[in-house]
Motif scaffolding. Sequence first.
Motif, short mmCIF file in Angstrom:
data_model
loop_
_atom_site.label_atom_id
_atom_site.label_comp_id
_atom_site.label_asym_id
_atom_site.label_seq_id
_atom_site.Cartn_x
_atom_site.Cartn_y
_atom_site.Cartn_z
N ILE B 257 52.49 28.76 54.51
CA ILE B 257 52.01 30.09 54.93
C ILE B 257 53.08 30.79 55.77
CG2 ILE B 257 50.25 31.29 56.28
CD1 ILE B 257 48.34 28.97 55.44
N THR B 258 53.58 30.09 56.79
CA THR B 258 54.77 30.56 57.52
C THR B 258 55.61 29.33 57.85
OG1 THR B 258 54.04 30.31 59.82
CG2 THR B 258 53.39 32.35 58.70
N GLU B 271 52.61 24.36 58.68
CA GLU B 271 51.55 25.16 58.04
C GLU B 271 51.20 24.62 56.66
OE1 GLU B 271 50.37 28.53 59.60
OE2 GLU B 271 50.84 26.91 61.00
N LYS B 272 50.00 24.84 56.25
CA LYS B 272 49.56 24.47 54.91
C LYS B 272 50.23 25.36 53.86
CE LYS B 272 45.16 24.76 55.81
NZ LYS B 272 43.70 24.70 55.64
N LEU B 274 50.48 28.11 50.86
CA LEU B 274 49.76 29.35 50.56
C LEU B 274 48.49 29.02 49.80
CD1 LEU B 274 52.82 31.56 49.63
CD2 LEU B 274 51.28 31.92 51.57
N PHE B 275 47.39 29.69 50.11
CA PHE B 275 46.07 29.21 49.75
C PHE B 275 45.78 28.92 48.27
CE2 PHE B 275 41.56 30.00 48.65
CZ PHE B 275 41.10 28.77 49.05
N GLU B 279 47.93 34.14 46.17
CA GLU B 279 48.91 34.15 47.26
C GLU B 279 50.22 33.47 46.81
OE1 GLU B 279 45.81 32.90 47.58
OE2 GLU B 279 44.83 34.40 48.85
N ARG B 280 50.07 32.28 46.22
CA ARG B 280 51.26 31.49 45.88
C ARG B 280 52.12 32.19 44.83
NH1 ARG B 280 55.17 29.93 44.52
NH2 ARG B 280 55.98 27.86 44.07
N GLU C 132 52.03 34.94 64.93
CA GLU C 132 51.11 33.80 65.01
C GLU C 132 51.52 32.88 66.18
OE1 GLU C 132 48.38 33.08 63.68
OE2 GLU C 132 48.12 30.92 63.78
#
Lengths: 337, 337, 337, 337
Positions: B257-258, B271-272, B274-275, B279-280, C132
């Motif tokens: 994600i970032t 971060e995980k 991208l959902f 998004e990806r 963030e």
Amino acid sequence: MAAQYAIALFGAGRIGKVHSRSISDHPSTRLKYVVDPMPGPAQTLADSYGASVVDEATALGDPEVAAIVIGSATSTHADLVEKGLKAGKAVFCEKPIDLSIARVTACLKAVMDCSAPLFVAFNRRFDPAIAEMRRRIMAGEIGPLELVTVISKDPGALPIDYLAVSGGMFRDMTIHDFDMARYILGEEPITVSAAASALTDPEIAGIGDIDTACVTMQCASGRIAVITNSRRASYGYDQRVEAHGALGTLRTENVPITMLVQEREDGIRREKPLFFFLERYAESYRREWDHFVRVLQGEEKPNPTGEDGRRALLLAEAAYHSLETGRRVTVVEMEGG
Amino acid sequence: MAAQYAIALFGAGRIGKVHSRSISDHPSTRLKYVVDPMPGPAQTLADSYGASVVDEATALGDPEVAAIVIGSATSTHADLVEKGLKAGKAVFCEKPIDLSIARVTACLKAVMDCSAPLFVAFNRRFDPAIAEMRRRIMAGEIGPLELVTVISKDPGALPIDYLAVSGGMFRDMTIHDFDMARYILGEEPITVSAAASALTDPEIAGIGDIDTACVTMQCASGRIAVITNSRRASYGYDQRVEAHGALGTLRTENVPITMLVQEREDGIRREKPLFFFLERYAESYRREWDHFVRVLQGEEKPNPTGEDGRRALLLAEAAYHSLETGRRVTVVEMEGG
Amino acid sequence: MAAQYAIALFGAGRIGKVHSRSISDHPSTRLKYVVDPMPGPAQTLADSYGASVVDEATALGDPEVAAIVIGSATSTHADLVEKGLKAGKAVFCEKPIDLSIARVTACLKAVMDCSAPLFVAFNRRFDPAIAEMRRRIMAGEIGPLELVTVISKDPGALPIDYLAVSGGMFRDMTIHDFDMARYILGEEPITVSAAASALTDPEIAGIGDIDTACVTMQCASGRIAVITNSRRASYGYDQRVEAHGALGTLRTENVPITMLVQEREDGIRREKPLFFFLERYAESYRREWDHFVRVLQGEEKPNPTGEDGRRALLLAEAAYHSLETGRRVTVVEMEGG
Amino acid sequence: MAAQYAIALFGAGRIGKVHSRSISDHPSTRLKYVVDPMPGPAQTLADSYGASVVDEATALGDPEVAAIVIGSATSTHADLVEKGLKAGKAVFCEKPIDLSIARVTACLKAVMDCSAPLFVAFNRRFDPAIAEMRRRIMAGEIGPLELVTVISKDPGALPIDYLAVSGGMFRDMTIHDFDMARYILGEEPITVSAAASALTDPEIAGIGDIDTACVTMQCASGRIAVITNSRRASYGYDQRVEAHGALGTLRTENVPITMLVQEREDGIRREKPLFFFLERYAESYRREWDHFVRVLQGEEKPNPTGEDGRRALLLAEAAYHSLETGRRVTVVEMEGG
């Protein structure tokens, strides 16, 4: 200084040297004998640790010897396992017990009533990251397991003379990955499917061996494990395990030579993985010896056992049978082997 | 401002919105019509871009319409492909053309003589990392390919109502990975073996679907591709591709994600990923539209094509057949489908 | 479609183009005017967005214009801020308001009573990772802050003609890092020490500028911030921020072009960081415009403000004063500036 | 087995144990004597390695003793260096030689004419990543150096009783970073500026010490080095070095406990860095002993030397002087010390 267990080592080759070092470094063990058909290497190794070169009978007949370490040629393993255990010695045996599943089964049957312990050295189980991964899976950190992935690539094929007598890639190399899959799955695979090719070197095809493969296994619960192999990764020894469960994954990445990073116009470059098993699993070899000493001390049961060695070989047999038949093979089919 | 191609969109749902945005953002295209059985969403979408809601006949009959985008229900795709191409419109069709390989084959045969181009939207080919990986493989950066690994996990299963009409995981989800494997392999797989389970949700087993799988493919050259799937990765959308060649590997890691990192007593946390696909693959959707515009302009051939869509579906059929028979299935067996 | 705020843009250069795109993409704003002494670029830019090229008086005199965006030469900023705010327009001003702290202070005093909002565009605050990080620090995730590190390196020095009128590295480049340090620290620095050299290019020394520097700041609470700068990082734009608190750290790593990894005999290679500010902060530019629109809508207060711009410049002045005197300089000393 | 150098160890504490292990593990050295005012720990350590506990005079008077290792209390170092070298023993001295620069200077003057070698144990120089970084910088891999960054944080402050006699953070902890900066810079710093605070623990402020600091140094060529310190990083021992040159950077990242990664709904978690210096620099301790043995064998010159120890302490003095005066301090000012 406390009394030390006297150890007899069979095989003064590469792996014999690794274990000699562990035996010598451990405060509770000392190397007493080296047994090897090649007198030169045997004497050199023995001299380094104040041990003597003797023949098999002397080593097995000395009541002071608490344990034997079998690091000799594969074809000698099963006999030595039998002789050692029957002589009342604890046995530390390099994998595999034999390349023939029938011989392994017979060997384990022959020693069934021996009280001395038998340890089969799948060293990767003792890697700190792998052991911690297993511990956390057992502790429920990622919930019920669903999918296990083992990626295992050697940095380059071994000499063709070695390969010709190795038993084939599944029995020689993938055997470690079969054990790893069983260790992480925590459940016995019941079916095996394999695909394989010889791509890296025409000589490998020439001896009827393979060098590139994918083996898929499934357990009764439905969980799946997949092993991917290559005999040649130009960037080095590629050893990754990934466990996927209902609550997430745990995975081990390759261990780089150092954590040095170079940033230049041509990209961001990190170090390659540690070169091969001696470097990558140096700590595992130390820890498996620590475990074996605790077995000698009666504090732990040997793990992996002879049966673990047999199970890994059964999976290799099933993989070959799948290659030949194009079928998903059940492991029980192989038991007749 | 230069003249713009007028586009008719079929389907005002989630993917229709994505394409409407691309159509509107591109200087050479504008959304003229929205066609959808649900008047509400159609009107809302049309209003956002100054388009009109019309019926199918109007959209296909307007000579100003240069192309149609098919983002409607899967069951309508094949008919619209045929009608669109026969009306002389360029066609941008979401995958799959149909869930039945017979219908897909018939459709492609029916439009064989149409001169307008047909593009089948396997969006992942346009991901910057994937496209660059492919470019470099073609340029020989890692030598001849030997092994391709596609790991593809959804962040969580879609609603059971959706799954019930999805055609099954191999046709609905793995279809993207079959295309990815073909794209990266650069060679047609000739055999397919599959293992699969329903582990994440009893409802999935209830409708006879699967959620966890491993599919292995092999090409005539011997090179191997393996796809690993799960419908539920608790940490998010897991999308990795790895190509192993004689000179090394190229692999794509998940996009976080970032790039924020937290270091605390409980570990080092990143971060995980991208959902999910919107998004990806946001950039992929933009780039596939850029490609389609260049197709309209006659600068590029559509890629992937209808045949690519059919090939991916054939692999899904073969995977199902392997599941049922326990065999390594040849792709040619499926051609009768 | 809802009514849109009409925007007048001053400056049709690189940054003007970035903002034009944001203005056009946002549903609530449209570009009405472009003002620039160079008629060619102004007309081209205006044409792309259906805007008109006008002179300053027309732009400021049109009651429909809700806001002006100042992206013109630095020397024009302060005057335009004053004229814009006095004309009742909201003002979006690129940093800095002026290179002279006296002029900035005078400007802010002159517009003190204006009710229209003034936003000074330190775009990095709107980077998703930075925003963030700040949010989590405020939420206590790493406890009380102790140490903030800002690493900021350009991929290569700008043309010497640009540098000659840039005000010097601290006012032109480090100004962003001073703002970043203030933003992350959450407390005003009270002392500044600097060390700097000209190492990358003799021409930079020739115009009396610097290209390599380290600036240390300390707050009343004792917390410390350190900025490290270089005008030339051969591997690209290096932008990292690290916040160390009692409970851990939060840090942002560079954003690679893609997540592609190459593994070969010569090492493990990842992609370089996104090239420069237009690529690295593309999302920040979009988000800062979203914020400015919410300011226009009365939903948010402008942040950063004119005073934030002045504060960052004060720190630059203090850094220069420290270079000259070899002293730790207090920020209050600079207020006379 | 070849003859071994007999070693006398002064100090049976934590670091004494580390060196005893190295002495014992190395084939060319053996621990003969342990000297320590505390008889209990001395005897325990001596017993582990078959050594004897003796007094200083015996150890220094035994002609068989080739070298002494000084790991005793800091206040004893300088005297032992003098006595050891004058007795013709090679000396391996833990840093620092003394907390007083005057005493260090006097000591080095007193032993100027001794022919036996003096090694001062800045162990980090022997870390494989650091040594490789230095080698590559020397080889020109990143061109002329411009900027060196040393980040060094302890996992938690040592007991206040220790800190009270430690000489202060710059002399006790940062001393390693001063040596590291000199080692990587390859050029002597000529000015020093420091900022520091006591933030982690009121007791540290109570004894007049600091726990959070930033020290900036500059060389005659203009190149800059910056050290960032904290006595308390909740996530563990943070040890990073970064060298920026005209052609790129080289940097070392923290070494994680293992390469295990956990991916769950709450993020992607990696292992913390190795806990503290004994774990992080275990290999460095082994390698520095290997170096010292090569010094004994006449194959290498000691490196770092006594002068390196004095230079690092001079920088610490300059840093304290900068804190007090608020000035950029020249290192030559400190020579009067």
